[in-house]
Write a protein that holds these residues in place. Sequence first.
Motif, PDB file in Angstrom:
ATOM      1  N   HIS A 133      26.406  14.579  19.397  1.00 35.38           N
ATOM      2  CA  HIS A 133      26.153  13.345  18.661  1.00 35.38           C
ATOM      3  C   HIS A 133      25.852  12.228  19.667  1.00 35.38           C
ATOM      4  CE1 HIS A 133      27.650  10.288  15.385  1.00 35.38           C
ATOM      5  NE2 HIS A 133      26.364  10.163  15.658  1.00 35.38           N
ATOM      6  N   TYR A 157      31.579  26.309  16.724  1.00 28.90           N
ATOM      7  CA  TYR A 157      30.887  25.051  17.000  1.00 28.90           C
ATOM      8  C   TYR A 157      31.437  24.459  18.280  1.00 28.90           C
ATOM      9  CZ  TYR A 157      29.235  25.867  12.334  1.00 28.90           C
ATOM     10  OH  TYR A 157      28.658  26.450  11.247  1.00 28.90           O
ATOM     11  N   CYS A 203      33.184  13.378  14.555  1.00 27.38           N
ATOM     12  CA  CYS A 203      31.799  13.609  14.128  1.00 27.38           C
ATOM     13  C   CYS A 203      31.720  14.816  13.200  1.00 27.38           C
ATOM     14  CB  CYS A 203      30.907  13.848  15.343  1.00 27.38           C
ATOM     15  SG  CYS A 203      30.939  12.494  16.516  1.00 27.38           S
ATOM     16  N   HIS A 212      27.840  19.433  16.364  1.00 32.13           N
ATOM     17  CA  HIS A 212      28.330  20.334  17.408  1.00 32.13           C
ATOM     18  C   HIS A 212      27.408  21.534  17.550  1.00 32.13           C
ATOM     19  CE1 HIS A 212      31.815  17.870  16.433  1.00 32.13           C
ATOM     20  NE2 HIS A 212      32.304  18.187  17.612  1.00 32.13           N
ATOM     21  N   CYS A 270      36.694  14.388  17.785  1.00 35.28           N
ATOM     22  CA  CYS A 270      35.805  13.232  17.997  1.00 35.28           C
ATOM     23  C   CYS A 270      35.429  12.523  16.704  1.00 35.28           C
ATOM     24  CB  CYS A 270      34.551  13.657  18.757  1.00 35.28           C
ATOM     25  SG  CYS A 270      33.471  14.767  17.808  1.00 35.28           S
ATOM     26  N   ARG A 297      30.547  18.376  11.707  1.00 33.58           N
ATOM     27  CA  ARG A 297      30.409  19.670  12.379  1.00 33.58           C
ATOM     28  C   ARG A 297      28.969  19.938  12.827  1.00 33.58           C
ATOM     29  NH1 ARG A 297      32.027  25.035   9.164  1.00 33.58           N
ATOM     30  NH2 ARG A 297      29.876  24.827   8.502  1.00 33.58           N
ATOM     31  N   GLU A 310      30.355  22.036  21.953  1.00 33.48           N
ATOM     32  CA  GLU A 310      30.392  20.611  22.308  1.00 33.48           C
ATOM     33  C   GLU A 310      29.586  19.729  21.342  1.00 33.48           C
ATOM     34  OE1 GLU A 310      29.141  22.976  24.260  1.00 33.48           O
ATOM     35  OE2 GLU A 310      27.175  22.392  25.015  1.00 33.48           O
ATOM     36  N   CYS A 311      30.068  18.514  21.199  1.00 28.73           N
ATOM     37  CA  CYS A 311      29.455  17.540  20.289  1.00 28.73           C
ATOM     38  C   CYS A 311      28.186  16.964  20.927  1.00 28.73           C
ATOM     39  CB  CYS A 311      30.456  16.429  19.999  1.00 28.73           C
ATOM     40  SG  CYS A 311      29.781  15.153  18.916  1.00 28.73           S
ATOM     41  N   CYS A 315      33.289  15.481  23.565  1.00 29.16           N
ATOM     42  CA  CYS A 315      34.067  16.481  22.815  1.00 29.16           C
ATOM     43  C   CYS A 315      33.514  17.871  23.124  1.00 29.16           C
ATOM     44  CB  CYS A 315      33.982  16.167  21.320  1.00 29.16           C
ATOM     45  SG  CYS A 315      34.655  17.449  20.265  1.00 29.16           S
ATOM     46  N   TYR A 354      27.033  11.143  25.020  1.00 33.37           N
ATOM     47  CA  TYR A 354      27.862  11.970  24.148  1.00 33.37           C
ATOM     48  C   TYR A 354      29.319  11.561  24.295  1.00 33.37           C
ATOM     49  CZ  TYR A 354      23.621  14.827  24.167  1.00 33.37           C
ATOM     50  OH  TYR A 354      22.346  15.253  24.055  1.00 33.37           O
ATOM     51  N   CYS A 412      35.085  16.620  12.787  1.00 28.64           N
ATOM     52  CA  CYS A 412      35.845  17.119  13.938  1.00 28.64           C
ATOM     53  C   CYS A 412      37.122  16.297  14.138  1.00 28.64           C
ATOM     54  CB  CYS A 412      34.977  17.055  15.187  1.00 28.64           C
ATOM     55  SG  CYS A 412      35.833  17.588  16.673  1.00 28.64           S
ATOM     56  N   PHE A 429      34.444  21.734  18.330  1.00 26.84           N
ATOM     57  CA  PHE A 429      34.770  21.252  16.992  1.00 26.84           C
ATOM     58  C   PHE A 429      36.145  21.778  16.583  1.00 26.84           C
ATOM     59  CE2 PHE A 429      34.906  22.089  12.414  1.00 26.84           C
ATOM     60  CZ  PHE A 429      34.689  20.832  11.914  1.00 26.84           C
TER      61      PHE A 429
END
Length: 164
Positions: free
Chosen positions: A45, A40, A79, A84, A77, A81, A42-43, A59, A56, A74, A62
């Motif tokens: 979210h 996983y 968030c 990601h 960050c 998983r 980059e984030c 991050c 974003y 994670c 994950f």
Amino acid sequence: MIAFHVALYLFKSLTITNAEYTASTSAYMAPTGFEEVAVYKECRHNHVASLNRVSYDGCHEFIERNNGEEALLCDACGCHRNFHRKQTIYIPIMPLNTVKPKRKKRTVFTAEQRDRMTRFAETLGWRVQKGKSDEIERFCMEMGMSRRMFIVWLNNNRRRSNDH
Ligand SMILES: [Zn+2]
């Protein structure tokens, strides 16, 4: 060559995006000898989705939390998983017992080298005489071979010369 193929697989897998992967799962089945592993990255979210904007948290990957309850959050960050970007990579499966030691290559001498060695071996009576070690050393140096190479050859060819 194997390393090249592995690198190629890793390169290919890294270029597969999540969408492409789900769209053509069958085309990207793990090849024989490779294990499919999900990572996983980059984030994605979007923290300001409610404002119709995109932001974003930056991050990049994950990181699994150690405690079981929040293992899917994670550690970097915070968030889930699922936020990601999922990537599928193929890792080569190499059981230790299939790695065979390489056989040592046999030294191949030219006809001329064999002739000279035969003549020299005859003067030694096909034996590694202690008193002749200087002579053997000199001969090997001239021939550009190690003492060990010559002695191995001598031992391998003694029987043949006795058959004459
Ligand atoms: Zn995040």
